[in-house]
Design an enzyme around this catalytic site. Sequence first.
Site, PDB file in Angstrom:
ATOM      1  N   ASN A 179       3.245   5.152   5.050  1.00  7.42           N
ATOM      2  CA  ASN A 179       4.351   4.433   4.410  1.00  7.42           C
ATOM      3  C   ASN A 179       5.234   5.485   3.740  1.00  7.42           C
ATOM      4  O   ASN A 179       4.842   6.056   2.727  1.00  7.42           O
ATOM      5  CB  ASN A 179       3.771   3.447   3.392  1.00  7.42           C
ATOM      6  CG  ASN A 179       4.841   2.756   2.565  1.00  7.42           C
ATOM      7  OD1 ASN A 179       6.035   2.876   2.849  1.00  7.42           O
ATOM      8  ND2 ASN A 179       4.410   2.031   1.543  1.00  7.42           N
ATOM      9  N   TRP A 180       6.387   5.713   4.340  1.00  5.68           N
ATOM     10  CA  TRP A 180       7.276   6.757   3.791  1.00  5.68           C
ATOM     11  C   TRP A 180       8.011   6.296   2.541  1.00  5.68           C
ATOM     12  O   TRP A 180       8.674   7.082   1.883  1.00  5.68           O
ATOM     13  CB  TRP A 180       8.281   7.199   4.867  1.00  5.68           C
ATOM     14  CG  TRP A 180       7.715   8.191   5.855  1.00  5.68           C
ATOM     15  CD1 TRP A 180       6.396   8.471   6.082  1.00  5.68           C
ATOM     16  CD2 TRP A 180       8.467   9.041   6.744  1.00  5.68           C
ATOM     17  NE1 TRP A 180       6.268   9.438   7.053  1.00  5.68           N
ATOM     18  CE2 TRP A 180       7.530   9.800   7.485  1.00  5.68           C
ATOM     19  CE3 TRP A 180       9.819   9.218   7.011  1.00  5.68           C
ATOM     20  CZ2 TRP A 180       7.907  10.742   8.449  1.00  5.68           C
ATOM     21  CZ3 TRP A 180      10.209  10.151   7.974  1.00  5.68           C
ATOM     22  CH2 TRP A 180       9.256  10.908   8.682  1.00  5.68           C
TER      23      TRP A 180
ATOM     24  N   HIS B 293       3.736  -5.077  -0.496  1.00  5.28           N
ATOM     25  CA  HIS B 293       3.345  -3.836  -1.174  1.00  5.28           C
ATOM     26  C   HIS B 293       3.541  -4.030  -2.676  1.00  5.28           C
ATOM     27  O   HIS B 293       4.470  -4.707  -3.107  1.00  5.28           O
ATOM     28  CB  HIS B 293       4.199  -2.670  -0.662  1.00  5.28           C
ATOM     29  CG  HIS B 293       3.671  -1.341  -1.114  1.00  5.28           C
ATOM     30  ND1 HIS B 293       3.859  -0.886  -2.401  1.00  5.28           N
ATOM     31  CD2 HIS B 293       2.950  -0.394  -0.465  1.00  5.28           C
ATOM     32  CE1 HIS B 293       3.264   0.301  -2.524  1.00  5.28           C
ATOM     33  NE2 HIS B 293       2.707   0.617  -1.365  1.00  5.28           N
TER      34      HIS B 293
ATOM     35  N   GLY C  75       0.632   6.957   1.554  1.00  9.95           N
ATOM     36  CA  GLY C  75       1.990   7.171   1.079  1.00  9.95           C
ATOM     37  C   GLY C  75       2.380   8.636   1.174  1.00  9.95           C
ATOM     38  O   GLY C  75       2.725   9.150   2.240  1.00  9.95           O
ATOM     39  N   GLY C  76       2.290   9.345   0.054  1.00 14.88           N
ATOM     40  CA  GLY C  76       2.757  10.724  -0.044  1.00 14.88           C
ATOM     41  C   GLY C  76       2.283  11.633   1.078  1.00 14.88           C
ATOM     42  O   GLY C  76       3.061  12.430   1.632  1.00 14.88           O
TER      43      GLY C  76
HETATM   44  P1  13P Z   1      -0.037   7.252  -2.024  1.00 16.62           P
HETATM   45  O1  13P Z   1      -0.824   7.604  -0.808  1.00 16.62           O
HETATM   46  O2  13P Z   1       1.148   8.150  -2.252  1.00 16.62           O
HETATM   47  O3  13P Z   1      -0.923   7.101  -3.232  1.00 16.62           O
HETATM   48  O4  13P Z   1       0.624   5.796  -1.765  1.00 16.62           O
HETATM   49  C1  13P Z   1      -0.177   4.772  -1.283  1.00 16.62           C
HETATM   50  C2  13P Z   1       0.697   3.659  -0.893  1.00 16.62           C
HETATM   51  O5  13P Z   1       1.293   2.993  -1.721  1.00 16.62           O
HETATM   52  C3  13P Z   1       0.856   3.381   0.546  1.00 16.62           C
HETATM   53  O6  13P Z   1       1.488   2.167   0.779  1.00 16.62           O
END
Ligand code: 13P
Length: 254
Positions: free
Chosen positions: A16-17, A100, A236-237
Amino acid sequence: MTNKSTHPIKPLVAGNWKMNGLRASLAEITRLKAGLGDAAADVLICPPATLVAAMADAAAGSTLMVGGQDCHQLAAGAHTGDISAAMLRDAGASAVIVGHSERRTDHGETDLVVRSKAEAALRADLVAIICVGETADQRKAGRTLELIAGQLENSMPDMAHSATTVIAYEPVWAIGTGLTPTPADIVEVHGLMRDRLAQRFGGDGHAFRLLYGGSVKPANARDLLHLANVNGALVGGASLKADDFLGILAAYHA
Ligand code: 13P
């Protein structure tokens, strides 16, 4: 605490960008494609809406799938700035994230709204990735299981099926913080979700993919992704850089 399901489920690793990425970022997709090989997991990247079509073009000829991060609950109409599920599909997406926690918080999306969005996604032939997760205060108050059961019950449409719907457990306090629940805590929540899905959807409840999300990195992926009832990750990151994302996928290599 290994995955002892009698139903082998192909894992899904989804990136998820969020609100990150310009056209130049598509270079990461070239690198990702080159590193995918025959990954033992399905792989999906959900870029911002502006990049869905270009990313779908960039992913062509590979197994990499592209998804949206949100869709409107209605099929069309006077909703300035919103995007329908059919539009995402038309742009080359095969999935969409709904509910989300950042949407629930920033845009006040309730379980009912999330459920309508998931229905819209399914009607448009998109896989719906429905997110649930507790806040730090809710966990501290011992309300995690009750909260997750409620979100799952109310955010999931009756038309959901394991082939078309994915659940992502993302504790709000673990998102972007570097913090993760203990393996035992993840197993507890995923076990609860599995039980509730089996109660509601019968045998098919055992086949839904249950993703864990929240600070998944190459360094912790092996520990997090082989737990019971964990069938992949929502990242995410660490999905923004192909090398990091491939490092997470490596958790599924022998
Ligand atoms: P992170 O991997 O940056 O903690 O984010 C998780 C997220 O919200 C994916 O949807």
